[in-house]
Design an enzyme around this catalytic site. Structure first.
Site, PDB file in Angstrom:
ATOM      1  N   GLU A 145       0.816  -1.221   0.000  1.00  0.00           N
ATOM      2  CA  GLU A 145       0.000   0.000   0.000  1.00  0.00           C
ATOM      3  C   GLU A 145       0.851   1.274   0.000  1.00  0.00           C
ATOM      4  O   GLU A 145       0.374   2.339   0.390  1.00  0.00           O
ATOM      5  CB  GLU A 145      -0.932   0.006   1.213  1.00  0.00           C
ATOM      6  N   HIS A 188      -2.561   2.756   8.439  1.00  0.00           N
ATOM      7  CA  HIS A 188      -3.634   2.039   7.740  1.00  0.00           C
ATOM      8  C   HIS A 188      -3.828   0.723   8.462  1.00  0.00           C
ATOM      9  O   HIS A 188      -2.861  -0.034   8.670  1.00  0.00           O
ATOM     10  CB  HIS A 188      -3.268   1.799   6.281  1.00  0.00           C
ATOM     11  N   HIS A 242     -12.764  -2.946   3.433  1.00  0.00           N
ATOM     12  CA  HIS A 242     -11.308  -3.029   3.566  1.00  0.00           C
ATOM     13  C   HIS A 242     -10.851  -2.684   4.983  1.00  0.00           C
ATOM     14  O   HIS A 242     -10.365  -3.550   5.696  1.00  0.00           O
ATOM     15  CB  HIS A 242     -10.675  -2.077   2.543  1.00  0.00           C
TER      16      HIS A 242
END
Length: 220
Positions: free
Chosen positions: A74, A93, A157
């Site tokens: 990512e 994240h 997600h």
């Protein structure tokens, strides 16, 4: 954190903490800190309990990296936020349980609690679904967060938060997970009463008076 080694140590520490506190599991999630003209970011495919500071990847915003360890898949998600949000010094994240559960509804978290204002608006928005690890996901998240939101859900997600420090971004991540849990609990009990725009405006004003929501803070 004043040296590169301290940043690397902090990234390992908070990666392990994210698992210990139930914010992510195994190799899910990634953390980074702005560094020079790029960033230092956790490596791809390395469980936090096995991670070492030498495995933290030094990455430019175009994806090129130095060292033997491949950066998180990512990296583009982090890079685009550093480019578009100059105040961001760190990004977390993660895949916290209640944030993920809320993200599959593909709805924003509404102003059910005044602390929603600490994320930069009157809601915590939800970015549209895009396949993980791609530029399309990075662009969707950057567009959703714009120039004011400090966090957002990511449909089907997880979530992402930015801050003036790694501690701040991590604190926002924890706060969002707690709020997601509370909101889902409230929904099981009956209709949820939301704060009005006027009430939220008062909260934003109060936050400014106390310095809440400024880069480097994660107060509530």
């Amino acid at each position: 954190m004043t040296t590169e080694r301290e940043i690397r140590q902090a990234l390992v520490h908070y990666s392990r903490d994210s698992v210990a506190r139930g914010l992510s599991n195994a190799t899910a999630g990634n953390l980074s800190v702005r560094h020079g003209d790029g960033m230092l970011i956790t490596p791809s495919g390395v469980p936090p309990d096995a991670m070492t500071e030498e495995q933290i990847a030094e990455v430019a915003f175009d994806g090129s990296f130095r060292g033997n360890w491949k950066p998180s898949s990512e990296w583009a998600l982090h890079a685009i936020l550093y480019r578009t949000r100059p105040e961001a010094q760190a990004i977390v994240h993660a895949h916290p349980t209640y944030c993920v559960a809320l993200s599959v509804l593909r709805e924003a978290m509404p102003p059910f609690h005044y602390m929603v204002a600490s994320f930069g608006g009157n809601e915590v928005p939800c970015a549209p679904y895009r396949t993980f690890g791609g530029q399309a996901l990075a662009e969707a998240v950057a567009q959703t967060m714009g120039t004011t939101y400090r966090a957002c859900l990511m449909a089907n997600h997880g979530m992402i938060a930015l801050g003036g420090s790694l501690a701040s971004a991590f604190g926002l991540t924890e706060k969002l997970e707690v709020l997601a849990h509370q909101y889902q609990l409230a929904r099981t009990m009956g209709p949820v009463t939301l704060l009005s725009d006027d009430e939220m405006a008062e909260v934003h004003e109060a936050y400014q008076s106390y310095g809440y929501g400024k880069p480097g803070t994660a107060k509530g």
